[in-house]
Motif scaffolding. Sequence first.
Motif, PDB file in Angstrom:
ATOM      1  N   PHE A 164      -3.389   3.047   6.760  1.00  0.00           N
ATOM      2  CA  PHE A 164      -3.283   1.869   5.527  1.00  0.00           C
ATOM      3  C   PHE A 164      -3.720   0.452   6.126  1.00  0.00           C
ATOM      4  O   PHE A 164      -3.970   0.340   7.107  1.00  0.00           O
ATOM      5  CB  PHE A 164      -1.947   1.806   5.099  1.00  0.00           C
ATOM      6  CG  PHE A 164      -1.384   2.970   4.611  1.00  0.00           C
ATOM      7  CD1 PHE A 164      -1.292   4.086   5.087  1.00  0.00           C
ATOM      8  CD2 PHE A 164      -1.068   2.918   2.921  1.00  0.00           C
ATOM      9  CE1 PHE A 164      -0.637   5.365   4.643  1.00  0.00           C
ATOM     10  CE2 PHE A 164      -0.534   4.210   2.442  1.00  0.00           C
ATOM     11  CZ  PHE A 164      -0.502   5.446   3.166  1.00  0.00           C
ATOM     12  N   TYR A 165      -3.875  -0.387   4.989  1.00  0.00           N
ATOM     13  CA  TYR A 165      -4.469  -1.736   5.384  1.00  0.00           C
ATOM     14  C   TYR A 165      -5.655  -2.048   6.231  1.00  0.00           C
ATOM     15  O   TYR A 165      -5.682  -2.556   7.428  1.00  0.00           O
ATOM     16  CB  TYR A 165      -3.251  -2.394   5.903  1.00  0.00           C
ATOM     17  CG  TYR A 165      -2.202  -2.788   4.882  1.00  0.00           C
ATOM     18  CD1 TYR A 165      -2.016  -3.781   4.120  1.00  0.00           C
ATOM     19  CD2 TYR A 165      -1.048  -1.976   4.867  1.00  0.00           C
ATOM     20  CE1 TYR A 165      -0.991  -3.921   3.251  1.00  0.00           C
ATOM     21  CE2 TYR A 165       0.171  -2.025   3.980  1.00  0.00           C
ATOM     22  CZ  TYR A 165       0.104  -3.119   3.241  1.00  0.00           C
ATOM     23  OH  TYR A 165       0.971  -3.160   2.202  1.00  0.00           O
ATOM     24  N   ARG A 166      -6.707  -1.119   5.555  1.00  0.00           N
ATOM     25  CA  ARG A 166      -7.829  -0.796   6.355  1.00  0.00           C
ATOM     26  C   ARG A 166      -7.629  -0.877   7.842  1.00  0.00           C
ATOM     27  O   ARG A 166      -8.179  -1.581   8.821  1.00  0.00           O
ATOM     28  CB  ARG A 166      -8.667  -2.358   6.119  1.00  0.00           C
ATOM     29  CG  ARG A 166      -8.904  -2.555   4.892  1.00  0.00           C
ATOM     30  CD  ARG A 166      -9.837  -1.853   3.877  1.00  0.00           C
ATOM     31  NE  ARG A 166     -11.098  -1.787   4.596  1.00  0.00           N
ATOM     32  CZ  ARG A 166     -12.136  -0.871   4.594  1.00  0.00           C
ATOM     33  NH1 ARG A 166     -11.844   0.473   4.165  1.00  0.00           N
ATOM     34  NH2 ARG A 166     -13.244  -0.817   5.170  1.00  0.00           N
ATOM     35  N   GLN A 186     -13.399  -5.213   7.389  1.00  0.00           N
ATOM     36  CA  GLN A 186     -12.376  -5.257   6.016  1.00  0.00           C
ATOM     37  C   GLN A 186     -12.957  -4.772   4.874  1.00  0.00           C
ATOM     38  O   GLN A 186     -12.652  -4.118   3.955  1.00  0.00           O
ATOM     39  CB  GLN A 186     -11.961  -6.608   6.128  1.00  0.00           C
ATOM     40  CG  GLN A 186     -10.840  -6.811   4.886  1.00  0.00           C
ATOM     41  CD  GLN A 186      -9.559  -6.351   5.217  1.00  0.00           C
ATOM     42  OE1 GLN A 186      -8.989  -6.376   6.516  1.00  0.00           O
ATOM     43  NE2 GLN A 186      -8.662  -6.028   4.155  1.00  0.00           N
ATOM     44  N   THR A 231      -6.163  10.687   0.312  1.00  0.00           N
ATOM     45  CA  THR A 231      -7.437  10.540   1.137  1.00  0.00           C
ATOM     46  C   THR A 231      -7.767   9.928   2.513  1.00  0.00           C
ATOM     47  O   THR A 231      -6.439   9.627   2.876  1.00  0.00           O
ATOM     48  CB  THR A 231      -8.187  10.043   0.160  1.00  0.00           C
ATOM     49  OG1 THR A 231      -7.897   8.519   0.143  1.00  0.00           O
ATOM     50  CG2 THR A 231      -8.388  10.346  -1.558  1.00  0.00           C
ATOM     51  N   HIS A 232      -8.495  10.169   3.083  1.00  0.00           N
ATOM     52  CA  HIS A 232      -8.914   9.579   4.303  1.00  0.00           C
ATOM     53  C   HIS A 232      -7.868  10.153   5.487  1.00  0.00           C
ATOM     54  O   HIS A 232      -7.534   9.465   6.163  1.00  0.00           O
ATOM     55  CB  HIS A 232      -8.706   7.976   4.529  1.00  0.00           C
ATOM     56  CG  HIS A 232     -10.074   7.502   3.641  1.00  0.00           C
ATOM     57  ND1 HIS A 232     -11.414   7.606   3.972  1.00  0.00           N
ATOM     58  CD2 HIS A 232      -9.962   6.385   2.461  1.00  0.00           C
ATOM     59  CE1 HIS A 232     -12.243   7.064   3.168  1.00  0.00           C
ATOM     60  NE2 HIS A 232     -11.430   6.430   2.235  1.00  0.00           N
ATOM     61  N   GLY A 286       0.908  -1.048  -0.054  1.00  0.00           N
ATOM     62  CA  GLY A 286      -0.090   0.088  -0.043  1.00  0.00           C
ATOM     63  C   GLY A 286       0.867   1.373   0.059  1.00  0.00           C
ATOM     64  O   GLY A 286       0.384   2.331  -0.141  1.00  0.00           O
ATOM     65  N   PHE A 287       2.165   1.113   0.252  1.00  0.00           N
ATOM     66  CA  PHE A 287       2.760   2.406   0.376  1.00  0.00           C
ATOM     67  C   PHE A 287       3.434   3.051  -0.823  1.00  0.00           C
ATOM     68  O   PHE A 287       3.664   4.352  -0.912  1.00  0.00           O
ATOM     69  CB  PHE A 287       4.031   2.064   1.358  1.00  0.00           C
ATOM     70  CG  PHE A 287       3.541   1.884   2.806  1.00  0.00           C
ATOM     71  CD1 PHE A 287       2.782   2.649   3.451  1.00  0.00           C
ATOM     72  CD2 PHE A 287       3.817   0.368   3.054  1.00  0.00           C
ATOM     73  CE1 PHE A 287       2.340   2.320   4.849  1.00  0.00           C
ATOM     74  CE2 PHE A 287       3.191  -0.177   4.349  1.00  0.00           C
ATOM     75  CZ  PHE A 287       2.575   1.086   5.204  1.00  0.00           C
ATOM     76  N   ALA A 340      -7.481  -2.704  -0.207  1.00  0.00           N
ATOM     77  CA  ALA A 340      -7.254  -3.263   1.084  1.00  0.00           C
ATOM     78  C   ALA A 340      -5.890  -2.802   1.549  1.00  0.00           C
ATOM     79  O   ALA A 340      -5.687  -3.208   2.587  1.00  0.00           O
ATOM     80  CB  ALA A 340      -7.547  -4.909   1.132  1.00  0.00           C
ATOM     81  N   THR A 341      -5.264  -2.283   0.792  1.00  0.00           N
ATOM     82  CA  THR A 341      -3.668  -1.804   0.926  1.00  0.00           C
ATOM     83  C   THR A 341      -3.884  -0.472   1.434  1.00  0.00           C
ATOM     84  O   THR A 341      -3.728   0.034   2.476  1.00  0.00           O
ATOM     85  CB  THR A 341      -2.496  -2.380   0.036  1.00  0.00           C
ATOM     86  OG1 THR A 341      -3.220  -1.774  -1.261  1.00  0.00           O
ATOM     87  CG2 THR A 341      -2.542  -3.677  -0.398  1.00  0.00           C
ATOM     88  N   ARG A 342      -3.948   0.381   0.296  1.00  0.00           N
ATOM     89  CA  ARG A 342      -3.793   2.010   0.354  1.00  0.00           C
ATOM     90  C   ARG A 342      -5.069   2.296   0.969  1.00  0.00           C
ATOM     91  O   ARG A 342      -5.093   3.239   1.589  1.00  0.00           O
ATOM     92  CB  ARG A 342      -3.315   2.363  -0.931  1.00  0.00           C
ATOM     93  CG  ARG A 342      -2.775   3.829  -0.807  1.00  0.00           C
ATOM     94  CD  ARG A 342      -2.473   4.172  -2.170  1.00  0.00           C
ATOM     95  NE  ARG A 342      -1.319   3.644  -2.714  1.00  0.00           N
ATOM     96  CZ  ARG A 342      -1.330   2.933  -4.035  1.00  0.00           C
ATOM     97  NH1 ARG A 342      -2.500   2.738  -4.690  1.00  0.00           N
ATOM     98  NH2 ARG A 342      -0.131   2.439  -4.367  1.00  0.00           N
ATOM     99  N   GLY A 343      -6.063   1.612   0.357  1.00  0.00           N
ATOM    100  CA  GLY A 343      -7.494   2.240   0.878  1.00  0.00           C
ATOM    101  C   GLY A 343      -7.833   3.522   0.303  1.00  0.00           C
ATOM    102  O   GLY A 343      -8.299   4.301   0.981  1.00  0.00           O
ATOM    103  N   ALA A 344      -7.199   4.082  -0.665  1.00  0.00           N
ATOM    104  CA  ALA A 344      -7.463   5.477  -0.858  1.00  0.00           C
ATOM    105  C   ALA A 344      -8.609   5.862  -1.800  1.00  0.00           C
ATOM    106  O   ALA A 344      -9.168   6.945  -1.887  1.00  0.00           O
ATOM    107  CB  ALA A 344      -6.029   5.931  -1.540  1.00  0.00           C
ATOM    108  N   ARG A 382      -2.994   9.431   8.056  1.00  0.00           N
ATOM    109  CA  ARG A 382      -4.107   8.347   7.570  1.00  0.00           C
ATOM    110  C   ARG A 382      -3.681   6.854   7.652  1.00  0.00           C
ATOM    111  O   ARG A 382      -2.427   6.568   8.131  1.00  0.00           O
ATOM    112  CB  ARG A 382      -4.229   8.672   5.895  1.00  0.00           C
ATOM    113  CG  ARG A 382      -2.918   7.983   5.133  1.00  0.00           C
ATOM    114  CD  ARG A 382      -3.348   8.311   3.638  1.00  0.00           C
ATOM    115  NE  ARG A 382      -4.453   7.754   2.934  1.00  0.00           N
ATOM    116  CZ  ARG A 382      -4.783   6.631   2.622  1.00  0.00           C
ATOM    117  NH1 ARG A 382      -3.723   5.638   2.992  1.00  0.00           N
ATOM    118  NH2 ARG A 382      -5.926   6.223   2.325  1.00  0.00           N
TER     119      ARG A 382
END
Lengths: 270, 347
Positions: free
Chosen positions: B141-143, B276, B119-120, A100-101, A135-139, B139
Motif C-alpha cells: 500500500f502507499y506506493r 511515486q 491486485t498487485h 488506502g485500507f 497513491a494509497t491503495r494503488g489497486a 501486497r
Amino acid sequence: MSNAVHIVVCAGIVPDPLQTLEPITTPTGPGLKNEMVLPAVLDPWAACALYEAANLAAKNPGSKVWLVSLGPKAKLQQVMMTIAQKVSFELVPIDGPIGGFPDAHSTAAVLAETIAALSGLDRERLLLFGGWESATRGAGVTLQLVGERLGITDQFQGVDKIDLRDDGSFEVLERVEGGKHQVSVCVGTPAVLGWATGNLAEPRNNPQVGMANMRTIMPALQKAKSTTLPANGLRYVSVSLPKQQRTTRVVKDLTPDQIASELVEWIGAE
Amino acid sequence: MESILVLTHADESGTALTKASLEAVTAGLELASQLGASLTIGIVAANPAPAASSLAATGARLLAVSGEPFAQPRYATDAAACEALCRAAQATIVLAPASARFTRVAAGLAHRLGGFVDTHITSLNVGSIGGTEAIEATRWFYRQRVEAVLSRDLRPWFLLLDAGTHTAFAGDPAPAQVEEVAVQLPPIRTTVSGLREPKQDQQTIRPDAKLLLVAGAGWTKKQPDGQIHAAEAGDLILGFLHAAGASLGSSKSLVDQGGEGNSVLPFLTHLNQIGQTGATPRHAKGLSTCCHGEEPHVVGWRFIADRRAISLDPNCGWTRGKADVVYIADAFQVIAKLNALLEVNKS
Ligand SMILES: Cc1cc2nc3c(=O)[nH]c(=O)nc-3n(C[C@H](O)[C@H](O)[C@H](O)COP(=O)(O)OP(=O)(O)OC[C@H]3O[C@@H](n4cnc5c(N)ncnc54)[C@H](O)[C@@H]3O)c2cc1C
C-alpha cells in the motif's frame, strides 16, 4: 457543440509523498499514525486526470467537469484550497473515510451512486476520468468498478493521451508492458479513462479561477453526504513497514577509474 | 472447498502465452496443491491450440475462447471472454497475471461475477485465521511503503499477481484436450490499431534486463565548470545502456524538464520515470546516477535487490540506508570510464 463532453473526474486525497508513514491499528482496521493531521494532496495520477479533463473541456465548448472526491470533509476542504486555483470544476464531495485500507468495491459503489445522481449529467456524453492507480491503495480497480456499475464497456487504463476528433470518436494511448503504448480508437462517449501522467504540466495557480470555484465548493462541502464503507469480507492479517534498512557503504576516496573497475565487476557478477 | 481458475492470455505473436501468464500458472499449481483444490486454466487467444499444448503437462482442466476478437487486448471483448471462462469454471479463486491486458478488465470482471478483486499480489500463502484454513495474499500500500497481508471471506475472489513473483511454468508441449467456451460478444466500439513504441534501437525500457540505470536531474544541471553538458550526458547514458544491456529509468525531475522546454535528453519520457508517480520495475541490480535518492523516487526501487549510486552529494538520500554502496564521485567521469571498460570486455 457536437463535441461537448461531460467529464467526471474521480480523485481522492492522499498523504503528501514526502511524509513519513507509520501504520497503526484503529478500531475500524488498519490506518496511518496521525492520518488526519498529515498534510494531504490530490492523488497525483488523478490530478493529472483533472488537468487533462480541464484541458479537453476548454477545447470543446459546452463541456463540463465535475470532480467527485470521497474523503473526510475537513481534509477535502484543505486540499481544495490549492486545487481550486488550478482549473475550473464543480466539486462533488462525499464525506467518508481516508486512506488506502477501506475496500475499493465499497468506494466504487458510493462513487457510482453519486455520479448516477448528478443533475445535469448526460451519461451518453460521459467521460469518466481518474488516476489508473491511487497513491494509497494503488489497486487500479476503483474506476473500473465505477465504470462497470454505470454500464460503460469501453475502458482504458494507464492513459497518456486522448485525441477527441470532430466526429466524436477519439484515439487513446494506453501504457502497456515494455515502455510501449497501445493505440485504440473508440467510436465515442461514454468511456472510462484511468490516467497515467498524461502530457500536461501542473497548471499555475490562478486566483480568479480559485475564487469562482470556491463559490460553489464551500456550499458543496457543507452539504456533503457522509458514508461508511463496508469491508466486504476483507481482513488484514498484518500491516507493517518494510524492515529492510540497508547498511550503506559510502565510498569517498576512489578515483573514477577505480570506481569503474569495481562497477564492472559488480555488473558482471551473478 | 476451494476451486482455482488461472486466467492466461497469448502474447503479441498470438500463439504463445505471455511469461506473466505462465507465472500465474505456477502460482495456480502451487496453491492448488497446498489446498488440495481442483485447477482449471482459461486461455484467451485468437488461436488457443498452441498455448493449450504448452499447458498439457499441468494436468489441469483447460478452457479456451478463440476467434479474431480476442487477438487484441480491449476491455469489452476481454471482459466478455474472461466472464465466459469464469462462468464455465465456477471457481472460487481466480488468479491472473497483472498484465496491462488483464489489469484493464479484472475489476470489472469481478463485479460481473459478484466477486471481489485484489491486485498487485506479490505472494500467496495458505495460513490459518481463527483455526480455519485461509488464503493470505501479500501486497503493498502507499506506493510500496507499507506491506500488508490480507484475506477475504467472500467468493469468488480474484487475485492479480505481479509479474516476476513466480517462476514461469515450463512443461513439454503435448496434445491437449481443450474445452471451447462460447462468448456472447457485446457491440464492439473500440478498434485497437496497434502499438506505438520508439524505434527498435531507441527503446530504452527493457523489463528483462538484469540492470536498471537511473538517470537523475544532475545530468542536465550545471557542472563544476559552470556549464550544462546535456549532449555529453545523453551520449554517456546511451553508451552505458548499449554496453551493459541495461534498462533506463529516470527521476521525475529529469523527465519533467522535457515539458518545460529546457535542454533535455530526447530519449526520455514519463514511461522511464521511476517512483511515486512512475514505475516500480523489477531488476536484479540498479545503478543510480546524478539522482538525489528522495523518498518519492526510491519507493520505485522496492523490487530492485542490489542498489548502487553515484552522486556528488555525500548527504544524498541514497547514503541513508537506501543503497548498498554510494560512490561520492562525478558520474560523468565514472560512466565514461565504465563505458570504456565494458566495451573492452565485450570485444
Ligand atoms: C506528488 C509527488 C510525486 C513525486 N513522484 C516522483 C516520482 O515518481 N519519481 C521521482 O523521481 N520523483 C518524484 N517526486 C519528486 C521527488 O521528490 C524529487 O524531487 C525527485 O526525485 C528529485 O530528482 P533528482 O534526484 O533527479 O533531482 P535533484 O534533487 O535535483 O538531484 C540531483 C542530484 O544530482 C547530483 N549531481 C549533479 N551533478 C552530478 C554529477 N556530475 N555526478 C553525480 N551526481 C551529480 C546532485 O548532487 C543531486 O544530488 C515526486 C514529488 C511529489 C511531490
